[in-house]
Design an enzyme around this catalytic site. Structure first.
Site, mmCIF file in Angstrom:
data_model
loop_
_atom_site.group_PDB
_atom_site.id
_atom_site.type_symbol
_atom_site.label_atom_id
_atom_site.label_comp_id
_atom_site.label_asym_id
_atom_site.label_seq_id
_atom_site.Cartn_x
_atom_site.Cartn_y
_atom_site.Cartn_z
ATOM 1 N N HIS A 160 11.953 -6.284 0.370
ATOM 2 C CA HIS A 160 11.497 -5.498 -0.819
ATOM 3 C C HIS A 160 10.069 -4.667 -0.471
ATOM 4 O O HIS A 160 9.603 -4.769 0.502
ATOM 5 C CB HIS A 160 11.125 -6.391 -1.942
ATOM 6 N N ARG A 203 2.086 -1.540 -7.308
ATOM 7 C CA ARG A 203 1.217 -2.022 -8.455
ATOM 8 C C ARG A 203 1.557 -1.144 -9.504
ATOM 9 O O ARG A 203 1.613 0.104 -9.507
ATOM 10 C CB ARG A 203 -0.187 -2.033 -7.962
ATOM 11 N N GLU A 217 9.464 -4.922 -6.183
ATOM 12 C CA GLU A 217 8.448 -5.578 -6.418
ATOM 13 C C GLU A 217 7.380 -4.974 -7.247
ATOM 14 O O GLU A 217 6.548 -4.269 -6.743
ATOM 15 C CB GLU A 217 7.962 -6.662 -5.355
ATOM 16 N N ASN A 257 -1.308 -6.522 -12.678
ATOM 17 C CA ASN A 257 -2.602 -7.373 -12.682
ATOM 18 C C ASN A 257 -3.037 -7.414 -14.225
ATOM 19 O O ASN A 257 -3.248 -6.008 -14.959
ATOM 20 C CB ASN A 257 -3.699 -6.755 -12.102
ATOM 21 N N ARG A 286 -3.237 9.744 1.180
ATOM 22 C CA ARG A 286 -1.596 9.611 1.419
ATOM 23 C C ARG A 286 -1.304 8.477 2.196
ATOM 24 O O ARG A 286 -2.234 8.146 3.317
ATOM 25 C CB ARG A 286 -1.264 10.911 2.012
ATOM 26 N N HIS A 306 7.428 7.309 -0.846
ATOM 27 C CA HIS A 306 8.492 7.254 -2.012
ATOM 28 C C HIS A 306 9.223 6.181 -1.758
ATOM 29 O O HIS A 306 9.422 5.423 -0.522
ATOM 30 C CB HIS A 306 9.129 8.333 -1.980
ATOM 31 N N HIS A 346 16.089 3.563 0.695
ATOM 32 C CA HIS A 346 14.878 3.210 1.562
ATOM 33 C C HIS A 346 13.520 3.433 0.817
ATOM 34 O O HIS A 346 13.383 3.673 -0.237
ATOM 35 C CB HIS A 346 15.160 4.334 2.641
ATOM 36 N N GLU A 399 12.110 4.230 6.174
ATOM 37 C CA GLU A 399 12.032 5.534 6.463
ATOM 38 C C GLU A 399 10.552 6.092 7.096
ATOM 39 O O GLU A 399 9.390 5.779 6.359
ATOM 40 C CB GLU A 399 12.385 6.733 5.685
ATOM 41 N N HIS A 403 2.688 -3.525 -0.195
ATOM 42 C CA HIS A 403 3.551 -3.823 1.199
ATOM 43 C C HIS A 403 4.768 -3.727 0.942
ATOM 44 O O HIS A 403 5.621 -3.534 0.224
ATOM 45 C CB HIS A 403 3.004 -5.549 1.347
#
Length: 321
Positions: free
Chosen positions: A14, A18, A74, A78, A98, A102, A173, A235, A262
């Site tokens: 995954h 956030r 995922e 919060n 940056r 995406h 991706h 990617e 992550h």
């Protein structure tokens, strides 16, 4: 006998993002055809996790447990952000923050799919008709994260067809910008066990794209074979010259302002996998033995992006959480 681990069993499970308001975000990804597969709540730590992925009868991972899949999203919420007027996500595409670029879905009919998204009231960073590249689009999720839309067939073959079937979509991706392509390719191939599926060189524009993934049952694509029917690819985008700039860094999404968190790889034996990473002298964000959560670890890639390591329940036969 000591436990062993084989990278051919690993899966790019995954990508974590956030979100400000989980209701709006879940609604958006469901509109893209994903199913809410599992919700994990941690009220003592004041956050919830929402795992979404394609689960139609024709989906690549249909019916599997969430850790035995590839191409999941995922969403991390919060508590309280939804009612905070000042809370804003870093989508990874605005200077000077940056890094993450995406996620990307592949669809059966790109024209009809984009029209369906637009009809639902969602905005686009780039519509099909914008710019020179008429075969890709970028939709915006409720937090402004970019979702690339690509077609599983050439645009010429689908422009007269007005329908789209979300059951055929794939979470294709996740894109990360990298400073030094050579170092990142070495890490994801030699440490994480991914294979390089294809390379796209845009020399006039000054960048290369590298698509990596775990071969699984389908194997590494042959020359000329596309990757739009795949799930769980990574990617890497390398802009020429960044590796020569000592002071150049990308934002990892976890320092302020936060956004992307992550990527996650599920493994056949988490203790053996982490022992292997230790032997390879990886940089750790969190070892298995650190902190309260003894069932997840985090490795750092060459740019400081977090790579979560988690047990694939199909190998352990017991629940992670």
């Amino acid at each position: 006998m000591a436990a062993t681990t084989k990278t051919e069993n690993y899966k790019f499970n995954h990508s974590m993002l956030r979100v400000k308001d989980p209701k709006e975000s879940v609604k958006f990804y469901k509109h893209l055809g994903m199913s809410l597969l599992q919700t994990l709540s941690f009220p003592e730590a004041k956050f919830d996790l929402y795992f979404l992925g394609y689960d139609s009868p024709g989906a690549v991972s249909h019916g599997k447990n969430i850790w035995d899949r590839e191409g999941l999203i995922e969403l991390t919420h919060n508590y309280g952000t939804e009612s905070d007027p000042n809370y804003k996500i870093n989508n990874g595409n605005v200077e000077p923050h940056r890094g993450f670029g995406h996620t990307c879905i592949s669809v059966d009919n790109i024209q009809a799919a984009c029209q369906r998204i637009e009809d639902a009231g969602y905005k686009f960073q780039k519509k099909l008709s914008d710019g020179k590249m008429r075969h890709i689009a970028f939709a915006l999720d409720p937090d402004g994260y970019w979702v690339e839309i690509i077609g599983q067939k050439p645009v010429e073959e689908t422009e007269e067809i007005k329908t789209t079937e979300v059951g055929t979509y794939r979470m294709n991706h996740t894109m990360l910008r990298v400073k030094d392509a050579e170092k990142s390719l070495k890490f994801y191939q030699e440490v994480m066990g991914m294979k390089l599926f294809r390379t796209h060189k845009a020399e006039q524009a000054g960048f290369n794209l590298y698509f990596l993934g775990y071969p699984g049952q389908k194997g590494v694509p042959g020359e000329g074979e596309g990757t739009s029917d795949r799930e769980g690819l990574l990617e890497l985008t390398w802009n020429y010259g960044t590796e020569k700039d000592e002071g150049f860094t990308y934002h990892d999404g976890n320092s302020e302002p936060q956004g992307f968190g992550h990527i996650c790889v599920s493994v056949d034996n988490i203790e053996a996998a982490c022992a292997r990473f230790e032997e390879l002298k990886v940089n750790w964000k969190k070892r298995l033995t650190d902190g309260r959560m003894k069932n997840v670890a985090f490795v750092l890639d060459p740019d400081g992006y977090w790579v979560e390591i988690v047990q694939n329940e199909a190998f352990s036969g017991k629940a992670n959480f």
